[in-house]
Design a protein around this motif. Structure first.
Motif, mmCIF file in Angstrom:
data_model
loop_
_atom_site.group_PDB
_atom_site.id
_atom_site.type_symbol
_atom_site.label_atom_id
_atom_site.label_comp_id
_atom_site.label_asym_id
_atom_site.label_seq_id
_atom_site.Cartn_x
_atom_site.Cartn_y
_atom_site.Cartn_z
ATOM 1 N N LEU A 61 0.830 -1.204 0.000
ATOM 2 C CA LEU A 61 0.000 0.000 0.000
ATOM 3 C C LEU A 61 0.864 1.253 0.000
ATOM 4 O O LEU A 61 0.630 2.184 -0.773
ATOM 5 N N GLY A 62 1.878 1.273 0.860
ATOM 6 C CA GLY A 62 2.734 2.450 0.965
ATOM 7 C C GLY A 62 3.484 2.745 -0.317
ATOM 8 O O GLY A 62 3.575 3.900 -0.744
ATOM 9 N N ALA A 63 4.019 1.702 -0.949
ATOM 10 C CA ALA A 63 4.758 1.892 -2.194
ATOM 11 C C ALA A 63 3.850 2.435 -3.288
ATOM 12 O O ALA A 63 4.229 3.326 -4.057
ATOM 13 N N MET A 64 2.624 1.906 -3.348
ATOM 14 C CA MET A 64 1.679 2.371 -4.361
ATOM 15 C C MET A 64 1.318 3.831 -4.142
ATOM 16 O O MET A 64 1.315 4.637 -5.077
ATOM 17 N N LEU A 65 1.024 4.205 -2.889
ATOM 18 C CA LEU A 65 0.655 5.587 -2.592
ATOM 19 C C LEU A 65 1.806 6.537 -2.904
ATOM 20 O O LEU A 65 1.600 7.625 -3.454
ATOM 21 N N TYR A 66 3.010 6.122 -2.553
ATOM 22 C CA TYR A 66 4.176 6.979 -2.794
ATOM 23 C C TYR A 66 4.360 7.242 -4.285
ATOM 24 O O TYR A 66 4.536 8.389 -4.708
ATOM 25 N N HIS A 67 4.312 6.187 -5.081
ATOM 26 C CA HIS A 67 4.549 6.356 -6.513
ATOM 27 C C HIS A 67 3.402 7.106 -7.191
ATOM 28 O O HIS A 67 3.628 7.934 -8.075
ATOM 29 N N ALA A 68 2.178 6.831 -6.775
ATOM 30 C CA ALA A 68 1.032 7.502 -7.394
ATOM 31 C C ALA A 68 1.058 9.001 -7.141
ATOM 32 O O ALA A 68 0.646 9.793 -7.994
ATOM 33 N N LYS A 83 -0.991 11.421 -18.817
ATOM 34 C CA LYS A 83 -0.609 12.803 -18.539
ATOM 35 C C LYS A 83 -1.848 13.652 -18.264
ATOM 36 O O LYS A 83 -2.855 13.559 -18.960
ATOM 37 N N GLY A 84 -1.758 14.472 -17.252
ATOM 38 C CA GLY A 84 -2.875 15.337 -16.904
ATOM 39 C C GLY A 84 -3.738 14.780 -15.790
ATOM 40 O O GLY A 84 -4.542 15.498 -15.200
ATOM 41 N N MET A 85 -3.580 13.498 -15.492
ATOM 42 C CA MET A 85 -4.338 12.902 -14.398
ATOM 43 C C MET A 85 -3.685 13.255 -13.074
ATOM 44 O O MET A 85 -2.465 13.229 -12.945
ATOM 45 N N GLY A 86 -4.500 13.576 -12.097
ATOM 46 C CA GLY A 86 -3.979 13.934 -10.790
ATOM 47 C C GLY A 86 -3.529 12.716 -10.006
ATOM 48 O O GLY A 86 -3.844 11.575 -10.368
ATOM 49 N N PRO A 87 -2.799 12.936 -8.912
ATOM 50 C CA PRO A 87 -2.303 11.829 -8.081
ATOM 51 C C PRO A 87 -3.414 10.916 -7.584
ATOM 52 O O PRO A 87 -3.239 9.700 -7.512
ATOM 53 N N ARG A 88 -4.574 11.510 -7.255
ATOM 54 C CA ARG A 88 -5.658 10.688 -6.710
ATOM 55 C C ARG A 88 -6.194 9.707 -7.748
ATOM 56 O O ARG A 88 -6.503 8.558 -7.432
ATOM 57 N N THR A 89 -6.307 10.146 -8.997
ATOM 58 C CA THR A 89 -6.773 9.257 -10.055
ATOM 59 C C THR A 89 -5.728 8.192 -10.361
ATOM 60 O O THR A 89 -6.066 7.026 -10.603
ATOM 61 N N LEU A 90 -4.452 8.576 -10.342
ATOM 62 C CA LEU A 90 -3.382 7.602 -10.571
ATOM 63 C C LEU A 90 -3.377 6.543 -9.475
ATOM 64 O O LEU A 90 -3.099 5.366 -9.733
ATOM 65 N N GLN A 134 -13.626 9.416 -13.164
ATOM 66 C CA GLN A 134 -12.453 9.490 -14.034
ATOM 67 C C GLN A 134 -11.880 8.101 -14.316
ATOM 68 O O GLN A 134 -11.442 7.816 -15.431
ATOM 69 N N THR A 135 -11.900 7.244 -13.301
ATOM 70 C CA THR A 135 -11.411 5.880 -13.489
ATOM 71 C C THR A 135 -12.295 5.128 -14.474
ATOM 72 O O THR A 135 -11.805 4.446 -15.382
ATOM 73 N N ILE A 136 -13.604 5.261 -14.297
ATOM 74 C CA ILE A 136 -14.546 4.601 -15.208
ATOM 75 C C ILE A 136 -14.364 5.121 -16.627
ATOM 76 O O ILE A 136 -14.395 4.353 -17.598
ATOM 77 N N ASP A 137 -14.156 6.424 -16.751
ATOM 78 C CA ASP A 137 -13.976 7.022 -18.076
ATOM 79 C C ASP A 137 -12.734 6.455 -18.763
ATOM 80 O O ASP A 137 -12.763 6.135 -19.959
ATOM 81 N N PHE A 138 -11.646 6.310 -18.008
ATOM 82 C CA PHE A 138 -10.413 5.770 -18.588
ATOM 83 C C PHE A 138 -10.621 4.328 -19.043
ATOM 84 O O PHE A 138 -10.227 3.947 -20.154
ATOM 85 N N LEU A 139 -11.256 3.520 -18.194
ATOM 86 C CA LEU A 139 -11.498 2.120 -18.545
ATOM 87 C C LEU A 139 -12.474 2.008 -19.713
ATOM 88 O O LEU A 139 -12.336 1.130 -20.572
ATOM 89 N N ASP A 140 -13.457 2.908 -19.741
ATOM 90 C CA ASP A 140 -14.429 2.896 -20.834
ATOM 91 C C ASP A 140 -13.752 3.199 -22.161
ATOM 92 O O ASP A 140 -14.079 2.605 -23.192
ATOM 93 N N ARG A 141 -12.780 4.116 -22.128
ATOM 94 C CA ARG A 141 -12.063 4.451 -23.357
ATOM 95 C C ARG A 141 -11.196 3.289 -23.832
ATOM 96 O O ARG A 141 -10.986 3.114 -25.029
ATOM 97 N N ILE A 142 -10.693 2.495 -22.875
ATOM 98 C CA ILE A 142 -9.924 1.311 -23.265
ATOM 99 C C ILE A 142 -10.826 0.304 -23.968
ATOM 100 O O ILE A 142 -10.484 -0.260 -25.008
ATOM 101 N N VAL A 143 -12.007 0.092 -23.398
ATOM 102 C CA VAL A 143 -12.932 -0.899 -23.946
ATOM 103 C C VAL A 143 -13.493 -0.453 -25.292
ATOM 104 O O VAL A 143 -13.639 -1.255 -26.221
#
Length: 218
Positions: A61-68, A83-90, A134-143
């Protein structure tokens, strides 16, 4: 009509959308009791509902939060589509991508994935609706995409997971800071439209209170 105290959304099992739930109930009823009882020992749930440090692999968890929250997407060609996505979305995408690309050994602490979008009951924090969308939008664009564009987006999501996983090697987790992390996540969630299922109940209580106070004036 239904009369009673409002405690949130009611499950309408007669609705057309509830067909899978109705079928699931029927399937269970048709099972032999001995078979159901044999499965019960494997349904192990914690006695508590909140998320605690013992439920989480702190290092992961800590490593993921740090990198995001410290990664610069512009510095990595594979992440340019993020690019352009904030830390919370990452942060959310990192956990979602782990669900998609992670191996079975990554799921020994499933409670950790609640840090993607929180919980509708407020544990470990309210659902940040803006990040959720935003997460749903990104996944929707992938699909919805095809060809090279889709492949590049999938590659970006996979790279995000791999970078977080590699970062665990040198990360030292501190369980003593877990409560502090949760509190920070709560504050962050509220800045991104944090909501729980209890918000409507609280609003209804306030409305009733205001109405009662007004009636007392007459």
């Amino acid at each position: 009509s239904i009369y009673g105290e409002n405690v949130g959304q009611i499950l309408n099992l007669v609705a057309a959308e509830a067909a899978p739930s109705r079928q699931g109930v029927l399937d269970i009823l048709q099972e032999k009791p001995a078979h159901i009882l044999s499965e019960l020992p494997y349904l192990k749930m914690p006695a508590h509902h909140d998320v605690r440090s013992k439920d989480i692999n702190i290092k992961r968890l800590g490593a993921m939060l740090y990198h995001a929250h410290n990664i610069e997407t512009k510095d990595f060609d594979e992440l340019l589509l993020l690019k352009g996505m904030g830390p919370r979305t990452l942060q959310s995408l990192a956990l979602v991508s782990e669900v998609i690309f992670g191996t079975a050994t990554r799921f020994s602490d499933p409670a950790r994935f609640s840090f993607a979008h929180g919980g509708k009951d407020g544990h470990p924090f309210p659902v940040p609706l803006n990040t959720y969308d935003q997460t749903i939008d990104f996944l929707d664009r992938i699909v919805s995409k095809s060809g090279l564009d889709r492949s590049e987006k999938i590659s970006a999501a996979r790279k995000l997971h791999e970078m977080s996983r590699r970062g665990e090697q040198d990360f030292i987790g501190d369980e003593g800071k877990f409560a502090e992390v949760v509190e920070l996540q709560r504050k962050e969630a509220m800045r991104h439209g944090g909501r729980t299922v209890f918000d409507d109940v609280k609003r209804a209580d306030r409305d009733r209170s205001a109405q009662n106070n007004q009636l007392e004036l007459f």
